[in-house]
Design an enzyme around this catalytic site. Structure first.
Site, short mmCIF file in Angstrom:
data_model
loop_
_atom_site.label_atom_id
_atom_site.label_comp_id
_atom_site.label_asym_id
_atom_site.label_seq_id
_atom_site.Cartn_x
_atom_site.Cartn_y
_atom_site.Cartn_z
CG ASP A 163 6.65 -12.11 -27.71
OD1 ASP A 163 6.49 -12.27 -28.93
OD2 ASP A 163 7.11 -12.99 -26.96
CD GLU B 58 -31.53 -8.77 -32.95
OE1 GLU B 58 -32.14 -9.66 -32.32
OE2 GLU B 58 -31.98 -8.24 -33.98
CD GLU C 5 -30.55 -15.05 -29.25
OE1 GLU C 5 -31.64 -14.63 -29.66
OE2 GLU C 5 -30.14 -16.21 -29.50
CD GLU D 19 -33.99 -14.55 -27.28
OE1 GLU D 19 -34.75 -15.50 -27.50
OE2 GLU D 19 -33.99 -13.51 -27.97
CD GLU E 242 -31.34 -10.26 -28.26
OE1 GLU E 242 -31.48 -9.23 -28.96
OE2 GLU E 242 -31.88 -11.36 -28.55
CG HIS F 226 -30.78 -12.87 -35.06
ND1 HIS F 226 -32.00 -12.89 -34.43
CD2 HIS F 226 -30.45 -14.17 -35.25
CE1 HIS F 226 -32.39 -14.13 -34.24
NE2 HIS F 226 -31.46 -14.93 -34.72
NE ARG G 25 -39.62 -12.70 -35.80
CZ ARG G 25 -38.93 -11.65 -35.35
NH1 ARG G 25 -37.65 -11.75 -35.14
NH2 ARG G 25 -39.53 -10.51 -35.12
CD GLU H 73 -33.08 -10.30 -37.87
OE1 GLU H 73 -32.94 -10.95 -36.80
OE2 GLU H 73 -34.19 -9.97 -38.32
NE ARG I 258 -34.14 -15.15 -38.03
CZ ARG I 258 -34.62 -14.62 -36.91
NH1 ARG I 258 -34.62 -13.31 -36.74
NH2 ARG I 258 -35.09 -15.40 -35.96
#
Length: 470
Positions: free
Chosen positions: A53, A132, A134, A215, A222, A271, A341, A359, A361
């Protein structure tokens, strides 16, 4: 060649499997399951699926059209390490009983259509995803929200607030300070063994893992899940979340993928690394900036153009935007760079053409990975198809830009409201190749609006602190 129904039945017999757990993902990203006695599972059930269902899953069928099929993917099969007796997990797609088509609102089916669409474009035959996610682990979590009160409280032996707490066995004093949790050894990092068990469990289930670490925030962690194809990686993220929560639970702790559970420390991101390959070659490798191809730059341009719309999938909660706040070390600025970054689109260093990737972020771990990665792919493909160049790279620290320059850099959304409004206006790129459907997007937006309204209409403790006595 993939598994057949006979292969699965042989495995059930050889490994004396007692239970077959069929699992699927709802639009929010939560895993659901139905546990079947293995004796009732035959070739028909494995090949044709099981009826259920669908009207009870929020964002799916109405009560008058509720019958749906759970169709196992016979190549997405795992042994559940937490079951008291042997149990096999079969990850399922949702299929329409009327015509046997993949259900338009099923997130996993969306990811399957995204992979298939890529092949029809001629731009590539495989997309690789490296996520990645976390997470935080706590010892105690309480919260309530009622007619006349609202509160929450988190506690963990690692929190810097416990430096003066009286413990029965004594307070050892070793713990990370705020923003001081990145890579300390024990006895500051007391959760190494828990993370190691999580990684070992994931490896035993067949996931490609390469590391684990503490982290930046206290109680934040992580695990290293390596890259894979789109759908298989999204399946692995579901398993990753399940194992993290279950192992933490076994140790008397509780894990959460909320992006921002703690006010005064770093939030959790997811990320996401992406590259597109064609005939065994990485189409993102070239001789341009940071060794990138023009194709890759166009992909970045597409993601930047549609970022606010795809925020509805990559950052799908009101809590997501407590992490994405300008002025802090958060990936809010839509620029690309190989050197810092602070850019939301980073070009990681990697030796050789195979390592070239982008990447992104800004996504966070509460994203439904099937929808989020599919949306990122569709935005990037739109950029390639329409040659949307992202402009020059930003190699300076974006957090230090003067206000005049900062105004020129586009940003991600500042709230879930803004993200849903952006998705409402900008979603044609998602409809290409019928990867997403208009019905699906409208149902998703309708499902998410009550979260916005509940958040916006609920007073919080901080408002009492700021305004009660004015």
């Amino acid at each position: 060649m993939g598994n057949t129904a006979k292969d699965i039945l042989k495995r059930i017999k050889d490994e004396e499997i007692e239970w077959v757990d069929v699992r699927f993902t709802d639009p929010r990203g939560a895993w659901h399951h139905l546990t079947m006695c293995s004796g009732v599972i035959g070739e028909d059930e494995l090949e044709d699926g099981l009826m259920f269902d669908g009207s009870s899953i929020e964002g799916w069928k109405a009560i008058n059209e509720s019958d749906m099929i759970l169709k196992p993917d016979l190549d997405a099969v795992y042994v559940d390490p937490f079951s008291a007796t042997p149990m096999l997990i079969l990850i399922c797609d949702i299929v329409e009983p009327s015509d046997g088509a993949l259900y338009g609102r099923d997130p996993r089916s969306t990811a399957k259509r995204a992979e298939a669409y890529l092949k029809t474009t001629g731009l590539g035959d495989t997309v690789y995803i490296g996520p990645e996610p976390e997470f935080f682990m706590f010892d105690d979590v309480t919260f309530e929200n009622s007619y006349n009160s609202s509160s929450y409280k988190l506690d963990d032996t690692e929190l810097p607030t416990n430096s003066n707490t009286k413990y029965e066995a004594g307070n050892m004093g070793h713990r990370p300070r705020a923003k001081g949790g990145y890579f300390p050894v024990g006895p500051v990092d007391v959760t190494t063994d828990i993370r190691a068990e999580m990684v070992t469990t994931l490896m035993e289930m067949g996931l490609p893992m390469d590391k684990h670490h503490h982290e930046v925030a206290a109680s934040q962690h992580e695990l290293g899940l390596t890259f894979g194809k789109l759908v298989e990686t999204c399946d692995r993220i579901q398993i990753y979340k399940y194992v993290v929560k279950m192992v933490a639970h076994a140790y008397g702790k509780t894990a959460t993928f909320m992006p921002k559970p703690i006010k005064a420390d770093n939030g959790s991101g997811m990320h996401t690394h992406i590259s597109i390959w064609n005939n065994g070659k990485n189409t993102f490798a070239g001789n341009g900036y940071a060794g990138l191809s023009e194709t890759c730059l166009y992909f970045i341009g597409g993601v930047i153009k549609h970022a606010k719309a795809i925020n509805a999938f990559t950052n799908p909660t009101t809590n997501s935007y407590k992490r994405l706040v300008p002025g802090f070390e958060a990936p809010v600025l839509l620029a690309y760079s190989a050197r810092n970054r602070s850019a939301s689109c980073r070009i990681p260093y990697g030796a050789g053409e195979k390592a070239k990737r982008v990447e992104f972020r800004f996504p966070d771990p509460l994203a439904n990975s099937y929808l989020a990665t599919s949306a990122l792919l569709m935005a990037g493909l739109d950029g390639i198809r329409n040659k949307i160049h992202p402009g020059d790279a930003m190699d300076k620290n974006l957090y230090d830009l003067p206000p005049k320059e900062l105004k020129k850099v586009p940003t991600v959304c500042g709230s879930l409201r803004e993200a849903l409004e952006a998705l409402t206006k900008d979603h044609a790129f998602l409809l290409e190749g019928d990867v997403f459907t208009k019905d699906q997007i409208e149902a998703y937006i309708e499902m998410k609006w009550p979260e916005v309204m509940r958040w916006e209409t609920t007073p919080s403790a901080v408002e009492f602190d700021m305004y009660y006595s004015l």
